[in-house]
Scaffold this motif. Structure first.
Motif, PDB file in Angstrom:
ATOM      1  N   LEU B   7       0.841  -1.200   0.000  1.00  0.00           N
ATOM      2  CA  LEU B   7       0.000   0.000   0.000  1.00  0.00           C
ATOM      3  C   LEU B   7       0.875   1.250   0.000  1.00  0.00           C
ATOM      4  CD1 LEU B   7      -3.004  -0.416   2.466  1.00  0.00           C
ATOM      5  CD2 LEU B   7      -2.985  -0.469  -0.022  1.00  0.00           C
ATOM      6  N   ILE B   8       1.908   1.235   0.848  1.00  0.00           N
ATOM      7  CA  ILE B   8       2.786   2.400   0.933  1.00  0.00           C
ATOM      8  C   ILE B   8       3.500   2.621  -0.399  1.00  0.00           C
ATOM      9  CG2 ILE B   8       4.884   3.274   2.044  1.00  0.00           C
ATOM     10  CD1 ILE B   8       3.821   2.008   4.660  1.00  0.00           C
ATOM     11  N   GLU B  96      -8.157  -1.196  -4.815  1.00  0.00           N
ATOM     12  CA  GLU B  96      -9.014  -0.441  -5.730  1.00  0.00           C
ATOM     13  C   GLU B  96      -9.524   0.832  -5.041  1.00  0.00           C
ATOM     14  OE1 GLU B  96     -12.975  -1.635  -8.204  1.00  0.00           O
ATOM     15  OE2 GLU B  96     -11.552  -3.257  -7.772  1.00  0.00           O
ATOM     16  N   TRP B  97      -9.907   0.686  -3.783  1.00  0.00           N
ATOM     17  CA  TRP B  97     -10.382   1.844  -3.012  1.00  0.00           C
ATOM     18  C   TRP B  97      -9.242   2.855  -2.846  1.00  0.00           C
ATOM     19  CZ3 TRP B  97      -9.621   4.952   1.096  1.00  0.00           C
ATOM     20  CH2 TRP B  97     -10.722   5.688   1.571  1.00  0.00           C
ATOM     21  N   ILE B  98      -8.059   2.340  -2.510  1.00  0.00           N
ATOM     22  CA  ILE B  98      -6.890   3.214  -2.304  1.00  0.00           C
ATOM     23  C   ILE B  98      -6.580   3.988  -3.579  1.00  0.00           C
ATOM     24  CG2 ILE B  98      -4.369   3.199  -2.077  1.00  0.00           C
ATOM     25  CD1 ILE B  98      -5.235   2.695   0.524  1.00  0.00           C
ATOM     26  N   ALA B 115       3.392  18.119  -1.625  1.00  0.00           N
ATOM     27  CA  ALA B 115       4.043  16.812  -1.637  1.00  0.00           C
ATOM     28  C   ALA B 115       3.626  16.005  -0.411  1.00  0.00           C
ATOM     29  CB  ALA B 115       5.555  16.980  -1.648  1.00  0.00           C
ATOM     30  N   LEU B 116       3.173  14.773  -0.643  1.00  0.00           N
ATOM     31  CA  LEU B 116       2.884  13.835   0.451  1.00  0.00           C
ATOM     32  C   LEU B 116       4.211  13.220   0.881  1.00  0.00           C
ATOM     33  CD1 LEU B 116       0.900  12.201   2.200  1.00  0.00           C
ATOM     34  CD2 LEU B 116       0.636  10.628   0.284  1.00  0.00           C
ATOM     35  N   VAL B 117       4.619  13.440   2.134  1.00  0.00           N
ATOM     36  CA  VAL B 117       5.972  13.067   2.555  1.00  0.00           C
ATOM     37  C   VAL B 117       6.014  11.984   3.630  1.00  0.00           C
ATOM     38  CG1 VAL B 117       6.930  15.323   1.935  1.00  0.00           C
ATOM     39  CG2 VAL B 117       6.081  14.945   4.279  1.00  0.00           C
ATOM     40  N   GLY B 118       4.852  11.555   4.138  1.00  0.00           N
ATOM     41  CA  GLY B 118       4.907  10.519   5.171  1.00  0.00           C
ATOM     42  C   GLY B 118       3.541  10.216   5.730  1.00  0.00           C
ATOM     43  N   GLY B 119       3.543   9.417   6.800  1.00  0.00           N
ATOM     44  CA  GLY B 119       2.310   8.989   7.439  1.00  0.00           C
ATOM     45  C   GLY B 119       2.279   7.485   7.570  1.00  0.00           C
TER      46      GLY B 119
END
Lengths: 318, 318
Positions: B7-8, B96-98, B115-119
Motif C-alpha cells: 500500500l505504501i 481499488e479503493w486506495i 508533496a505527500l511526505v509521510g504517514g
C-alpha cells in the motif's frame, strides 16, 4: 461530558510552552519558527484500539504511547523534537478519560519539551493520530539507506518484552507488570539517537520486529545482514516470565512494539558507541553485521540457520 | 488485497515531487528543508465516516476532502502549502479503493504542488487524518485575533451549499449534484487567502457555520460582529433547490462544511479586496461589520433580529 470546544480548552491549558511557538492551539493552524539552518523532520502515526493497543489499555498509557511511537521515529532519525499535533477520535467526549489521556501524554511531552500546537478532537471509534516535528543539522539525519558492508549491527535496550506482554494479554494467562509497562509505555531513545548522528551509518526503530525492520534498512541500503539471535539482549523480566529460550528468540527477533533503535556503524566506532551508551544510560548490544547481498539471515550462536516461527507485525495482517 | 508495505509503495509512486523534500515516504520520518526566513504553518484534521462525510461518499471524494479541509486551514492563515502527511485507517487494504482515494487526493495536491511526505496506513474503521505544512512571511499570517472595531466582515464564494447537500442526503429526498459537489469537493481558497495577507485584519474558514466561526474570530479578537443574513451570498444551485428564503438563511448562516473564508478588513481596503477577488476569480461579499462588545448579532436586511433555527456544527453534538 463536554462539546468539542471545552475539550480543546482542556487540552490547551496543559501544553508545554516553547519560545518558537508563535501561535499554538486555537487558530486555524499553528504558527511556528523553524530552527535556523536546520532540516525539519516530520513523522505521523496513528494508534487504533484493538490494533495497536489492547482494549483494556489505560487512557494515560494510550496518551503516552501515541506520542512515544512518534518520538521513536524522530529518535531513529537522530532528531531533536520540538512540536506535535494531536487528532483524537472518541466515541463520547468523556472529560475524565481525556484528563487521564493527557496525564500520560504530558508525562512524556514535558521532559522532552514537546509543545502540542494543534490538531482536532472528533467523534468516532477510539483512534489517536499524532504528528511530531523536530530538527536535525543538514546531512546529519540517521537514514535507513546509509548502511555499509562491514558495519556492525547494534540494538539498544532489550527486545521481546512488548511482544511477550501482548502474548500474555492475548492468551489471558499470567501478566507481568514490567513486560506490560514496556508494551504500554515505550521509551523513545531520543538522547541515544541524537548522540549517534556522527557515528552511525543508518538507523531504524524496532516497531515491526527486529528482523523485519532490519530488513527494511537493508533493502533501503542495498545490503544484507547477518544476525546472531543468541546475542539479542533479553531483559530479566522476559527471562523470568518465559522459560523456553526458543520462545525468547522468536519474541526478540520478530516481536514488534519494542521501539528500541537498530543501527549500523563502522567497526572503528565501537569505543565511541560504548561511551555514548554509558552516557545515555541505555545499553547497546552488537547483534550482527552488514554484508553484501540482500535479505537478513538469522543464525544461532553455533552458526546454525534460524527461522522465526512468526512473521513481522503487519498492521493489515493481524 | 495487499499488506501495509505494498500500500505504501502504491502511495509513494504517485506523490508530487518538490525540491525541498530531502527524504519523503519510506524512512522513519520525512526530511524537509524549511523556507528560509519563513514561518511554518501547520494544521491537522481528521475525517471519520458518518461524522464528516456521508457513508456513500466516493473514495475519490474522501481523498479530495481530507486534503481540502486542511488546505482550507492554510488558506485561512494566508499560507502557501508545501507538504502533507496522511494517516489512513481502513477496515481492509483494498487497493481499488486506495487507488480511487489517491485519484481524488492527487487531483487537489498536484495543482497546489503539495508533496505527500509521510504517514501510515493501518487497520481500523475508515478514518483519514491529514497534516499540512505551509509557509508565510513572519508577521503576515491571517490570525483570528486581529479583527478591529470598524472592520467590514467579508465572506468568499457562497454559503449553505454543503449544508443543503447534507440535508438532502439525510432526508433521502431529491439530490442536487452541484450542491453535493460543494459538500464532497470543497475548494480551499488558497490564492485568495495569500492575496489577503496585506489587507485583511483577521480570517477564519467556514467549517462549523458562518455565525459559529465568526463567533470564534470575535472571541479571539475581543470584539463583536453584526451580520446581515439577507446579504449572505447564495449560489444559484441553492436558490433552485430550496425555495424558502428562511431555509436559505439558516443553511447559509449556520451550515458547516462550506470551507469559504470569512475575513475582516478596514473599510479603506474595499477597492483592494474587490481587485483581489477579480484577480483570483473568487467573488467576495460584505456581510457585516465589527463592533465593540462580544458575540455575533444576526439581523435581516430590514434590521429585525434573526435567530438561527439550528446551532453550529459541533462534531461531538451530532
Amino acid at each position: 461530558m463536554a462539546g468539542e470546544f471545552s475539550l480543546i480548552d482542556r487540552i490547551r491549558a496543559r501544553v508545554v510552552r516553547r519560545g518558537d511557538v508563535v501561535l499554538g492551539i486555537g487558530d486555524d493552524a499553528a504558527l511556528l519558527t523553524p530552527e535556523a539552518g536546520g532540516q525539519l523532520v516530520v513523522a505521523m502515526d496513528t494508534l487504533n484500539v484493538g490494533v495497536h493497543f489492547p482494549g483494556d489499555t489505560a487512557a494515560a498509557d494510550i496518551g503516552w504511547k501515541a506520542l512515544a511511537v512518534n518520538l521513536s521515529d524522530l529518535a531513529a532519525m537522530g532528531a531533536r523534537p520540538a512540536w506535535c499535533t494531536l487528532s483524537l477520535s472518541l466515541p463520547t467526549p468523556d472529560t475524565e478519560w481525556i484528563d487521564a489521556f493527557l496525564d500520560g501524554f504530558d508525562a512524556l511531552a514535558r521532559p522532552h519539551a514537546v509543545a502540542l500546537v494543534g490538531g482536532d478532537t472528533t467523534r468516532g471509534p477510539l483512534s489517536v493520530c499524532v504528528a511530531v516535528h523536530g530538527f536535525v543539522a543538514p546531512g546529519h539525519a540517521l537514514r535507513r539507506d546509509g548502511a555499509q558492508v562491514g558495519d556492525d549491527v547494534w540494538v539498544s535496550g532489550s527486545l521481546g518484552d512488548a511482544a511477550a506482554a501482548l502474548a500474555q494479554w492475548t492468551q489471558g494467562g499470567a501478566r507481568d507488570t514490567e513486560l506490560r509497562r514496556r508494551l504500554d509505555r515505550p521509551d523513545p531513545r531520543l538522547a541515544l539517537g541524537q548522540a549517534l548522528v556522527t557515528h552511525a551509518h543508518a538507523a531504524i526503530d524496532v516497531s515491526d520486529g527486529l528482523l523485519a525492520d532490519l530488513g527494511h534498512l537493508c533493502r533501503a541500503s542495498g545490503v544484507a545482514a547477518q544476525v546472531d539471535v543468541d546475542a539479542l539482549p533479553a531483559s530479566a523480566a522476559l527471562r523470568r516470565a518465559i522459560a523456553d529460550p526458543g520462545q525468547h528468540r522468536t519474541l526478540q527477533a520478530t516481536g514488534g512494539d519494542d521501539y528500541e533503535l537498530c543501527f549500523t556503524a563502522p567497526q572503528h566506532a565501537r569505543a565511541a558507541i560504548a561511551a555514548i551508551a554509558r552516557a545515555s544510560g541505555i545499553p547497546v548490544t552488537r547483534v550482527g553485521c552488514i554484508v553484501a547481498g540482500d535479505g537478513v539471515v538469522a543464525r544461532t550462536g553455533d552458526g546454525a540457520a534460524w527461522t522465526p516461527a512468526r512473521a513481522g507485525w503487519d498492521h493489515f495482517a493481524g
